[in-house]
Enzyme design. Structure first.
Site, PDB file in Angstrom:
ATOM      1  N   ASP A   8       0.798  -1.246   0.000  1.00  0.00           N
ATOM      2  CA  ASP A   8       0.000   0.000   0.000  1.00  0.00           C
ATOM      3  C   ASP A   8       0.825   1.287   0.000  1.00  0.00           C
ATOM      4  OD1 ASP A   8      -1.887  -1.973   0.267  1.00  0.00           O
ATOM      5  OD2 ASP A   8      -2.830  -1.163   2.068  1.00  0.00           O
ATOM      6  N   LYS A 106      -6.914  -5.072  -2.877  1.00  0.00           N
ATOM      7  CA  LYS A 106      -7.676  -5.583  -1.728  1.00  0.00           C
ATOM      8  C   LYS A 106      -8.654  -4.527  -1.244  1.00  0.00           C
ATOM      9  CE  LYS A 106      -4.010  -4.145   1.349  1.00  0.00           C
ATOM     10  NZ  LYS A 106      -4.827  -3.196   2.121  1.00  0.00           N
ATOM     11  N   CYS A 151      -2.088  -2.664   7.618  1.00  0.00           N
ATOM     12  CA  CYS A 151      -1.943  -3.567   6.478  1.00  0.00           C
ATOM     13  C   CYS A 151      -0.635  -4.344   6.492  1.00  0.00           C
ATOM     14  CB  CYS A 151      -2.170  -2.796   5.185  1.00  0.00           C
ATOM     15  SG  CYS A 151      -3.908  -2.291   5.070  1.00  0.00           S
TER      16      CYS A 151
HETATM   17  C1  VGL Z   1      -4.906   0.673   5.775  1.00  0.00           C
HETATM   18  C2  VGL Z   1      -6.513   1.479   7.197  1.00  0.00           C
HETATM   19  C3  VGL Z   1      -7.478   1.330   6.238  1.00  0.00           C
HETATM   20  C4  VGL Z   1      -3.458   0.334   5.548  1.00  0.00           C
HETATM   21  C5  VGL Z   1      -5.856   0.514   4.796  1.00  0.00           C
HETATM   22  O1  VGL Z   1      -3.019   0.268   4.376  1.00  0.00           O
HETATM   23  O2  VGL Z   1      -2.750   0.117   6.549  1.00  0.00           O
HETATM   24  N1  VGL Z   1      -5.245   1.143   6.985  1.00  0.00           N
HETATM   25  N2  VGL Z   1      -7.133   0.854   5.033  1.00  0.00           N
END
Ligand code: VGL
Ligand code: ZN
Length: 205
Positions: A8, A106, A151
């Site tokens: 991410d 995801k 994540c």
């Molecule tokens: C994430 C919160 C919501 C992350 C993704 O990538 O850590 N955290 N969505």
């Protein structure tokens, strides 16, 4: 075979983004440097539809940081982030994407969140990442990216459960820290479950 997994590294998780992680952008040069040392590089993207149930704005009178029940699971509510095809969902522009062999998305189902790059939060569906790595003969995974306490953590816990030898590249992650100790607690939990915590310089020297 060992793989580098970039979690991410998207605009919304960097300073100025919708769900900004302090110093999130500082992981980018580390990722760019480490890629050269791996045969296989894969990445994940948080990739939500606009009606995603993890967005506080999609629930009347709710705000980010509150917890609700979403389709039977406890769910923290977040600001609107990483909406499919939006600027915030793009990989950070300075990230070198040439060596990224495949990107796994995801969080695409509006009714369930997916912190891990392998499964949704209830382990109902796989993203395909686990089988992809196994088919390539990967046995060791080195994980870095955003965010350390969500994540990255859940990706590492699933990787361990799937039987991969799993490394956390600690200086290649930053935490959301809704509570100030969340990042440190996440590292303790990953270690306790079997993750090996290293810094990037042990791979580049
Ligand atoms: C994430 C919160 C919501 C992350 C993704 O990538 O850590 N955290 N969505
Ligand atoms: Zn998300």
């Amino acid at each position: 075979m060992k793989a580098l997994l970039l979690v991410d590294i998207q605009n919304d998780f960097c300073p100025g983004g919708a769900l900004e992680v302090k110093e999130g952008d500082q992981v980018v040069p580390i990722a760019n440097q480490l890629m050269e040392h791996f045969d296989l590089v894969v990445a994940t993207k948080d990739w939500h539809p606009a009606n995603h149930g993890s967005f506080a704005a999609n629930h009347l009178w709710r705000y980010p940081g509150q917890t609700i029940e979403l389709d039977g699971l406890e769910q923290i509510l977040w600001p609107i982030h990483c909406v499919q095809d939006s600027f915030g969902a793009l990989l950070v522009k300075t990230l070198n994407t040439e060596k990224i062999e495949k990107i796994f998305q995801k969080g695409t189902d509006p009714n369930i969140d997916s912190y891990s790059g392998f499964f949704d939060n209830a382990h109902r569906k796989a993203t395909g990442l686990g089988n992809f790595l196994k088919d390539k003969g990967v046995e060791e995974i080195y994980v870095m990216g955003l965010a350390q306490d969500y994540c990255v953590k859940y990706t590492i816990l699933d990787a361990l459960e799937l039987g991969f030898k799993t490394y956390l590249i600690a200086d290649g992650t930053r935490a959301v820290n809704l509570n100030p100790e969340d990042g440190d607690n996440a590292i303790k939990e990953m270690k306790a479950k079997g993750a090996i915590v290293i810094n990037s310089n042990s791979l580049t020297k």
